[in-house]
Each structure stands twice: as C-alpha cells, then as structure tokens.
Design an enzyme around this catalytic site. Structure first.
Site, short mmCIF file in Angstrom:
data_model
loop_
_atom_site.label_atom_id
_atom_site.label_comp_id
_atom_site.label_asym_id
_atom_site.label_seq_id
_atom_site.Cartn_x
_atom_site.Cartn_y
_atom_site.Cartn_z
N GLY A 86 26.51 -13.91 -10.49
CA GLY A 86 25.11 -13.85 -10.10
C GLY A 86 24.85 -13.59 -8.63
O GLY A 86 23.85 -14.06 -8.09
N ASN A 105 24.02 -10.73 -7.25
CA ASN A 105 22.80 -9.93 -7.15
C ASN A 105 21.57 -10.78 -7.44
O ASN A 105 20.51 -10.58 -6.82
CB ASN A 105 22.86 -8.72 -8.08
CG ASN A 105 23.61 -7.55 -7.47
OD1 ASN A 105 23.22 -7.03 -6.43
ND2 ASN A 105 24.70 -7.15 -8.10
N ARG A 143 25.78 -8.34 -34.54
CA ARG A 143 25.26 -7.86 -33.26
C ARG A 143 23.75 -7.64 -33.35
O ARG A 143 23.03 -7.87 -32.38
CB ARG A 143 25.96 -6.55 -32.87
CG ARG A 143 25.75 -6.16 -31.43
CD ARG A 143 26.49 -7.11 -30.51
NE ARG A 143 26.29 -6.79 -29.12
CZ ARG A 143 27.00 -7.31 -28.12
NH1 ARG A 143 27.96 -8.19 -28.40
NH2 ARG A 143 26.76 -6.99 -26.87
N ASN A 150 18.66 -1.36 -13.49
CA ASN A 150 20.06 -1.76 -13.44
C ASN A 150 20.64 -1.40 -12.08
O ASN A 150 20.22 -0.42 -11.46
CB ASN A 150 20.84 -1.05 -14.54
CG ASN A 150 22.32 -1.40 -14.53
OD1 ASN A 150 22.68 -2.58 -14.58
ND2 ASN A 150 23.18 -0.40 -14.47
N HIS A 162 24.15 -0.22 -10.39
CA HIS A 162 25.48 0.29 -10.70
C HIS A 162 26.26 0.47 -9.40
O HIS A 162 25.74 1.03 -8.44
CB HIS A 162 25.40 1.64 -11.43
CG HIS A 162 26.73 2.17 -11.84
ND1 HIS A 162 27.44 1.66 -12.89
CD2 HIS A 162 27.50 3.15 -11.29
CE1 HIS A 162 28.60 2.30 -13.00
NE2 HIS A 162 28.66 3.21 -12.04
N GLU A 171 18.06 5.18 -22.98
CA GLU A 171 18.94 4.94 -24.12
C GLU A 171 20.37 5.41 -23.89
O GLU A 171 21.25 5.17 -24.72
CB GLU A 171 18.35 5.60 -25.37
CG GLU A 171 17.03 4.95 -25.80
CD GLU A 171 16.45 5.56 -27.06
OE1 GLU A 171 17.18 6.30 -27.75
OE2 GLU A 171 15.28 5.29 -27.37
N ASP A 224 23.85 4.64 -17.97
CA ASP A 224 23.68 5.02 -16.56
C ASP A 224 23.02 6.38 -16.41
O ASP A 224 23.31 7.13 -15.47
CB ASP A 224 25.05 5.02 -15.83
CG ASP A 224 25.72 3.66 -15.86
OD1 ASP A 224 25.01 2.65 -15.83
OD2 ASP A 224 26.96 3.62 -15.91
N ALA A 239 25.40 -2.45 0.09
CA ALA A 239 24.51 -1.63 -0.74
C ALA A 239 23.77 -2.44 -1.80
O ALA A 239 22.55 -2.53 -1.77
CB ALA A 239 25.29 -0.50 -1.38
N GLU A 240 24.50 -3.05 -2.72
CA GLU A 240 23.85 -3.68 -3.87
C GLU A 240 22.83 -4.73 -3.45
O GLU A 240 21.70 -4.75 -3.95
CB GLU A 240 24.89 -4.33 -4.78
CG GLU A 240 25.80 -3.35 -5.49
CD GLU A 240 26.76 -4.05 -6.44
OE1 GLU A 240 26.29 -4.91 -7.22
OE2 GLU A 240 27.97 -3.74 -6.42
#
Length: 213
Positions: free
Chosen positions: A12, A14, A66, A108, A110, A148, A151, A180-181
């Site tokens: 965690g 981020n 799932r 998101n 990446h 969908e 990335d 960066a993130e």
C-alpha cells in the site's frame, strides 16, 4: 467532493502517497471512502486503519467461482458509491462488468512508460526485470484509465525515471515509486477531482491555466 474506492493487494505505498497528499492538500476536494484488498494480510489494510479509513477484504479464496468473487467485489464497491476507483498496486484482474459499470472512472498506476513493458505478464518486479534485460536507459510510470484491455486505456500522466548502471529490479522499483508513482498518482486524482481531465477520442486532455495539454 470526489469519493475514492482504493483497491490494493500488498503493502500500500501508493495508498499511503494518496493519504498523505490529501492530508497535505496536494489532492483537494477528495476523500477515500473505502480501501478494499483481495489479500487479508495486505499491510495496506493496516495503513487504512491507522488513517481511520473504512477497509475491507474481499478475497477470491472465499468464493466458489471467479464469477462469484467478481460479483461480490463489484457489489462491495458499489455499496460505497465511489466516484472514482483507484487501482493502487491491485493485482486482481478487473472484471469486464466493473469496467462497464464505471467507464473512465477507474484509474491504474503502471510502473513503466506505456506502451513499453506493459500488458499481460508485466506486473510488479517483472516490469523492472524486463526493463533491465532490455537495457533501456529511461523507464518511469504511467497513470491511465482502465478499459477492457490490459494497460490499454487512455493515458492521463507519465513521468520518466533514469535507469542507472548497476540497478537491480528492486532498486529500480524503489526509484520508480519514489520519483514517479508517488507523484503522478496523487496529481492525477487531484486533476480529476477538480474537473480538469476529459477523454476525447480515446485520448486524455487536461485543462490547465485556461489551456489544454
């Protein structure tokens, strides 16, 4: 006020960057409604608890199929009525139904400069291993909307990070997070919360100082 649902799988860091940025005013008009993890042992849940944020585990191990898990995850998210879903180190494949329920409302982070070192199989340390194996001189991080594909959604922000001689995957991972993130994820949320991000023809436009970048 933008309400966030933050999805996490591990430590965690981020998430912590987002919590700190809200506390420091670098993200405005925003609150975290809930932190959800697929892993009951994720330290991210402890970070949420320490910050007084609602937190819950929805694990695929607790469901027979799932599909059952996907339905439960979507239902849990919807119960908190978020305006934006933030994938902050979330290793769960986001079901199509969730993407359809929240178009351009899921983002998101990446750990590479998309479209390089992304897609199926590129996650966690595997991204940085790929960067070092290829011998590129610059890597970085990307915040993008989730569609969908893997990335493949519209890119919101990117930040470059130098690759140095002698880097290991873990050393590079840490530098990408720090440089960066932890910077562009809070910035992207701030921009969205203040109505400065729009998507046109599959591309993100950012309103800034009366102009668009």
């Amino acid at each position: 006020m933008l309400k966030l649902a933050v999805l996490v799988s591990g430590g965690g860091t981020n998430l912590q960057a987002i919590i700190d940025a809200i506390a420091e005013g670098r993200i405005s008009n925003t609150e975290i409604a809930v932190v959800i993890s697929n892993n009951k042992n994720a330290y991210a849940l402890e970070r949420a608890a320490k910050a007084g944020i609602a937190h819950v585990c929805v694990s695929p191990k607790d469901y027979e199929t799932r599909e059952d898990f996907n339905n439960a995850l979507l239902a849990k998210i919807q119960s908190y009525t978020p305006d934006l879903i933030v994938l902050a180190g979330c290793l769960v494949v986001i079901p199509k139904a969730m993407v359809q329920a929240y178009p351009n409302q899921i983002i998101n982070i990446h750990p590479a400069l998309i479209p390089s070192f992304c897609g199926t199989g590129f996650y966690g340390l595997k991204v940085h291993e790929g960067v070092l194996e290829r011998g590129v001189k610059v890597t970085g991080a990307t915040v993008h909307f989730v569609d969908e594909g893997t990335d493949t959604g519209p890119i919101i922000l990117q930040k470059a990070v130098e690759v140095r001689q002698g880097d290991t995957p873990k050393v590079l991972q840490q530098r990408v997070m720090e440089e960066a993130e932890w910077k562009i994820m809070p910035e992207a949320i701030h921009l969205i919360a203040n109505g400065r991000v729009r998507v046109e023809d599959g591309r993100v436009l950012i309103d800034e100082d009366g102009g668009v970048r």
